[in-house]
Design a protein around this motif. Structure first.
Motif, PDB file in Angstrom:
ATOM      1  N   GLY A 117       0.813  -1.214   0.000  1.00 45.13           N
ATOM      2  CA  GLY A 117       0.000   0.000   0.000  1.00 45.13           C
ATOM      3  C   GLY A 117       0.845   1.261   0.000  1.00 45.13           C
ATOM      4  N   LEU A 118       2.055   1.190   0.563  1.00 42.87           N
ATOM      5  CA  LEU A 118       2.953   2.341   0.545  1.00 42.87           C
ATOM      6  C   LEU A 118       3.321   2.733  -0.885  1.00 42.87           C
ATOM      7  N   LEU A 119       3.440   1.739  -1.766  1.00 41.00           N
ATOM      8  CA  LEU A 119       3.797   2.028  -3.157  1.00 41.00           C
ATOM      9  C   LEU A 119       2.674   2.726  -3.909  1.00 41.00           C
ATOM     10  N   LEU A 120       1.442   2.596  -3.402  1.00 34.50           N
ATOM     11  CA  LEU A 120       0.282   3.171  -4.072  1.00 34.50           C
ATOM     12  C   LEU A 120      -0.288   4.377  -3.332  1.00 34.50           C
ATOM     13  N   ASN A 121       0.467   4.877  -2.370  1.00 35.02           N
ATOM     14  CA  ASN A 121       0.050   6.063  -1.611  1.00 35.02           C
ATOM     15  C   ASN A 121      -1.294   5.857  -0.912  1.00 35.02           C
ATOM     16  N   LEU A 122      -1.534   4.668  -0.432  1.00 38.18           N
ATOM     17  CA  LEU A 122      -2.760   4.398   0.319  1.00 38.18           C
ATOM     18  C   LEU A 122      -2.656   5.069   1.682  1.00 38.18           C
ATOM     19  N   PRO A 123      -3.703   5.795   2.104  1.00 38.40           N
ATOM     20  CA  PRO A 123      -3.640   6.476   3.403  1.00 38.40           C
ATOM     21  C   PRO A 123      -3.366   5.510   4.553  1.00 38.40           C
ATOM     22  N   SER A 185     -10.556   4.718   3.269  1.00 36.32           N
ATOM     23  CA  SER A 185      -9.488   5.614   2.840  1.00 36.32           C
ATOM     24  C   SER A 185      -9.992   6.965   2.339  1.00 36.32           C
ATOM     25  N   ILE A 186     -11.096   6.983   1.587  1.00 35.52           N
ATOM     26  CA  ILE A 186     -11.570   8.243   1.017  1.00 35.52           C
ATOM     27  C   ILE A 186     -12.987   8.592   1.434  1.00 35.52           C
ATOM     28  N   GLY A 187     -13.721   7.624   2.082  1.00 34.62           N
ATOM     29  CA  GLY A 187     -15.078   7.929   2.528  1.00 34.62           C
ATOM     30  C   GLY A 187     -16.005   8.239   1.365  1.00 34.62           C
ATOM     31  N   PRO A 188     -17.163   8.862   1.653  1.00 29.27           N
ATOM     32  CA  PRO A 188     -17.706   9.189   2.967  1.00 29.27           C
ATOM     33  C   PRO A 188     -18.532   8.066   3.582  1.00 29.27           C
ATOM     34  N   ALA A 189     -18.747   6.967   2.836  1.00 26.49           N
ATOM     35  CA  ALA A 189     -19.584   5.879   3.317  1.00 26.49           C
ATOM     36  C   ALA A 189     -18.876   5.106   4.431  1.00 26.49           C
ATOM     37  N   SER A 190     -19.665   4.369   5.206  1.00 23.59           N
ATOM     38  CA  SER A 190     -19.104   3.541   6.270  1.00 23.59           C
ATOM     39  C   SER A 190     -18.508   2.270   5.671  1.00 23.59           C
ATOM     40  N   PRO A 191     -17.349   1.843   6.156  1.00 26.81           N
ATOM     41  CA  PRO A 191     -16.750   0.621   5.617  1.00 26.81           C
ATOM     42  C   PRO A 191     -17.336  -0.660   6.187  1.00 26.81           C
TER      43      PRO A 191
END
Length: 222
Positions: A117-123, A185-191
């Motif tokens: 995920g670090l390679l893809l800039n995942l929060p 990661s980006i919302g706004p919905a609940s996961p």
């Protein structure tokens, strides 16, 4: 119970001793995710948006690389015939072998995902749910893969046919897995609704897939 535990321990030990299949799956996962930023460019916002989908698609494809080995080795050396006539019911044998595939493939792939995920800039804040969703969804991946592996057992060059059979069945897992991580990661919905659906899919697969796998295995062993 002793027989079931012994079979699970045997399959897990053999998988780790061989190492090649697990290493191939992990290496494939790493390569697919690593080359994605090279193809899409340095747009960090774009990478962050597509990260959940890339991680899940790469995981599903990596898990497929070892799917045909769930029953293949035992079929080749005759152990599967012994297991089919042994004290354990055949659905339980299929369940144990699917569980061994999840332990040796699904769990390592899920634990590797945050590093990729670090390679893809995942929060960073979405990493706990990323791992949790993959741990919740990968049992369905392994148990559904066992159905394809049993249907293609004994066929030459069964890898392509296995992929054609199994990949459409992975679509619900992919949809809800991506939805859960994207919401975190980006919302706004609940996961949590898609996460609960992943859990439900895995539970349904654990119950139903061994029955289907056992029926296919009986047909292959006749």
């Amino acid at each position: 119970m002793k027989e079931a535990w012994a079979l699970l321990r045997r399959d897990v030990t053999l998988a780790w001793r061989e190492g090649g299949t697990i290493g191939t799956a992990l290496g494939f996962y790493l390569v697919v995710v690593a080359i994605t930023p090279l193809g899409l460019g340095p747009d960090l916002n774009l990478l962050s948006r597509i990260a959940p989908g890339v991680l899940w698609v790469a995981l599903l494809l990596a898990a497929l690389l070892s799917a045909d080995r769930i029953f293949h080795n035992d079929y080749e050396d005759g152990s599967l015939d012994v297991l089919a006539t042994g004290p354990l019911p055949l659905p339980l044998v299929a369940c144990i072998k699917s569980l061994a595939h999840w332990i040796t493939t699904g769990i390592p792939l899920a634990l590797l995902a945050p590093v990729l995920g670090l390679l893809l800039n995942l929060p960073i804040e979405s990493y706990p749910l990323l791992v949790a969703s993959m741990l919740a969804g990968t049992p369905a991946v392994s148990f559904v893969a066992a159905i394809g592996a049993s249907l293609t057992l004994g066929l030459r060059r069964s890898g392509v046919l296995l992929a054609l059979l199994v990949l459409p069945l992975y679509v619900p897992v992919l949809i809800f897995g991506v939805a859960a991580v994207s919401a975190a990661s980006i919302g706004p919905a609940s996961p949590w609704p898609p996460f609960m659906m992943l859990c439900a899919l895995s539970l349904a697969s654990v119950v139903l897939a061994p029955i289907a796998s056992a029926a296919a295995l009986r047909a292959a062993l006749r």
